[in-house]
Design an enzyme around this catalytic site. Structure first.
Site, PDB file in Angstrom:
ATOM      1  N   CYS A   1     -10.546  -4.575  -3.103  1.00  0.00           N
ATOM      2  CA  CYS A   1     -11.168  -3.603  -2.181  1.00  0.00           C
ATOM      3  C   CYS A   1     -12.595  -3.278  -2.603  1.00  0.00           C
ATOM      4  O   CYS A   1     -13.346  -2.690  -1.840  1.00  0.00           O
ATOM      5  CB  CYS A   1     -10.336  -2.330  -2.131  1.00  0.00           C
ATOM      6  SG  CYS A   1      -8.675  -2.605  -1.464  1.00  0.00           S
TER       7      CYS A   1
ATOM      8  N   HIS B   1       1.523  -7.364   1.784  1.00  0.00           N
ATOM      9  CA  HIS B   1       0.785  -8.586   1.447  1.00  0.00           C
ATOM     10  C   HIS B   1       0.643  -8.796  -0.056  1.00  0.00           C
ATOM     11  O   HIS B   1       0.276  -9.883  -0.505  1.00  0.00           O
ATOM     12  CB  HIS B   1      -0.576  -8.619   2.142  1.00  0.00           C
ATOM     13  CG  HIS B   1      -1.625  -7.749   1.535  1.00  0.00           C
ATOM     14  ND1 HIS B   1      -2.588  -8.235   0.679  1.00  0.00           N
ATOM     15  CD2 HIS B   1      -1.881  -6.431   1.671  1.00  0.00           C
ATOM     16  CE1 HIS B   1      -3.392  -7.245   0.319  1.00  0.00           C
ATOM     17  NE2 HIS B   1      -2.983  -6.138   0.907  1.00  0.00           N
TER      18      HIS B   1
ATOM     19  N   ASN C   1      -3.629  -1.215 -10.746  1.00  0.00           N
ATOM     20  CA  ASN C   1      -3.900  -2.485 -10.089  1.00  0.00           C
ATOM     21  C   ASN C   1      -4.930  -3.336 -10.811  1.00  0.00           C
ATOM     22  O   ASN C   1      -4.986  -4.548 -10.625  1.00  0.00           O
ATOM     23  CB  ASN C   1      -4.368  -2.235  -8.649  1.00  0.00           C
ATOM     24  CG  ASN C   1      -5.613  -1.377  -8.587  1.00  0.00           C
ATOM     25  OD1 ASN C   1      -5.596  -0.222  -8.994  1.00  0.00           O
ATOM     26  ND2 ASN C   1      -6.700  -1.931  -8.076  1.00  0.00           N
TER      27      ASN C   1
ATOM     28  N   GLY D   1      -0.985  -0.531   3.005  1.00  0.00           N
ATOM     29  CA  GLY D   1      -0.738   0.344   1.874  1.00  0.00           C
ATOM     30  C   GLY D   1      -1.704   1.501   1.851  1.00  0.00           C
ATOM     31  O   GLY D   1      -1.338   2.627   1.504  1.00  0.00           O
ATOM     32  N   THR D   2      -2.937   1.249   2.253  1.00  0.00           N
ATOM     33  CA  THR D   2      -3.947   2.310   2.296  1.00  0.00           C
ATOM     34  C   THR D   2      -3.530   3.422   3.252  1.00  0.00           C
ATOM     35  O   THR D   2      -3.663   4.610   2.933  1.00  0.00           O
ATOM     36  CB  THR D   2      -5.306   1.731   2.723  1.00  0.00           C
ATOM     37  OG1 THR D   2      -5.757   0.818   1.718  1.00  0.00           O
ATOM     38  CG2 THR D   2      -6.348   2.827   2.908  1.00  0.00           C
TER      39      THR D   2
END
Length: 385
Positions: free
Chosen positions: A333, A210, A160, A68-69
């Protein structure tokens, strides 16, 4: 161990593991012309097609990435270059025609760090749009900052950390009025809120496998062909916007995960909302100082985020782990980095408020919620100074 950290990563279902295992035994490179290669290619395309269907996009408008990053970086940097030209294509010393990027200070670091890089390396100018105390973007502030020198708007669809869902149609409408593309980070949205990229008016949308029970190492970017974009990775042209050998097994498994996650969003959201509300009701009843963060209505169903004055979140998380409950204080993260949440700061929350984030999945049960509530008040009391 009861698992309450689905926003960090979601467990892989047996069907996803079986799909990956079946695909990984194929031996052909998916770009090869022989039979083995074409078998791998068909599996990759089937996975890509299912990912596209899960977000309401055409398959050929979806670029599969390594995370995704990476998808977020491709969207932000690629759109910025598409709107301003690359350094090699610009006249030396010429001013950027559209140097400004609009975003908020409550974004994931995948976006914030990509923007910071553009500021340092390309001379971009970042204008932060305010968010309120629920983490919702201030539409009036956004409207006041939009103009024809803006390269793009980028924001989270679903925060998030605190779970707030942004007013996407209003954001897109404001940007469309001045012909500015919008990228949404939908990593925390997929599987919890219906996504229809083709009808959204968005320029770009990024997701990650994920987070929905797919394998780590697979992300995706849906990109409208109405906007110019420059790829980040070159060397093979396996995809329109990304070079690199195609991961047939990972993408095939990710497609199965995406299909499962979006098969019955309404029913799944109702179940998760009930579990979340059971947890939050119990926290309010047993920890009077706890404050629920995020929007109370426009929030993702599985997110329960609270802060407690004076709570040492790290100590609380260790105690929870010892008691058999896996939770977090915010983005994975940033795990292990003992610093205040930039999201909560953007919302105006004091650093003295210690956060706890419980994110739920379909494998959680009422019994697990009740077991957590039995130990949580004592743990919070022990970890509060």
């Amino acid at each position: 161990m009861a698992y309450f950290d689905y926003a960090a990563t979601s467990p892989m279902h047996d069907a996803v593991i079986d799909a990956w295992t079946r695909a990984v035994h194929l031996r052909g490179n998916a770009s090869a012309t022989h039979r083995d290669g074409q078998k791998s290619r068909l599996m990759w395309e089937e996975g890509r097609d299912k990912i596209a269907a899960s977000i309401g996009a055409l398959p050929f408008d979806v670029t599969v990435t390594g995370s995704g990053t990476e998808a977020i970086n491709l969207a932000i940097k690629g759109l910025f270059w598409g709107r301003n030209g690359t350094p090699a294509s610009r006249e030396a010393g010429a001013p950027l025609p559209r140097p400004r990027i609009l975003t908020t200070e409550a974004e994931h670091h995948a976006a914030l760090d990509a923007i910071h890089w553009l500021v340092e390396a390309e001379g971009a100018i970042v204008d932060f749009v305010r968010v309120d105390d629920t983490g919702t973007i201030d539409l009036k502030d956004l409207a006041s900052k939009l103009s024809d020198d803006v390269a793009l708007v980028t924001t989270l669809w679903t925060n998030n950390e605190v779970g707030t869902i942004q007013p996407v149609p209003e954001i897109v409408a404001l940007a469309e009025a001045v012909t500015v593309p919008v990228h949404l980070d939908a990593v925390a949205t997929l599987g919890y809120t219906p996504i229809d990229f083709a009808r959204s008016g968005l320029a770009a949308l990024s997701v990650s496998a994920h987070k929905i029970g797919g394998p780590v190492g697979v992300g995706a970017l849906a990109m409208s062909r109405s906007w110019p974009i420059v790829p980040l990775i070159h060397g093979g042209s396996q995809q329109r916007l990304r070079s690199g050998s195609l991961d047939a097994a990972g993408v095939f498994a990710a497609g199965v995960a995406a299909e499962r996650a979006t098969a019955d969003i309404a029913a799944n959201a109702a179940r998760l909302s009930a579990l979340r509300d059971r947890l939050l009701t119990g926290i309010r009843a047993t920890i009077p100082t706890a404050v629920v963060r995020g929007h109370h209505i426009n929030r993702t169903p599985g997110n329960a985020h609270v802060t407690v004055p004076g709570l040492d979140s790290v100590s609380a998380l260790f105690l929870l782990d010892e008691a058999g409950h896996a939770a977090s204080a915010g983005s994975a993260c940033q795990a292990g980095v003992q610093s205040p949440s930039h999201v909560l700061r953007a919302m105006g929350v004091a650093d003295s408020e210690g956060p706890l984030r419980f994110t739920l999945g379909l494998e959680n049960s009422e019994a697990e919620i009740d077991a957590l509530l039995e130990v949580l008040p004592t743990i919070v009391a022990r970890a509060t100074h």
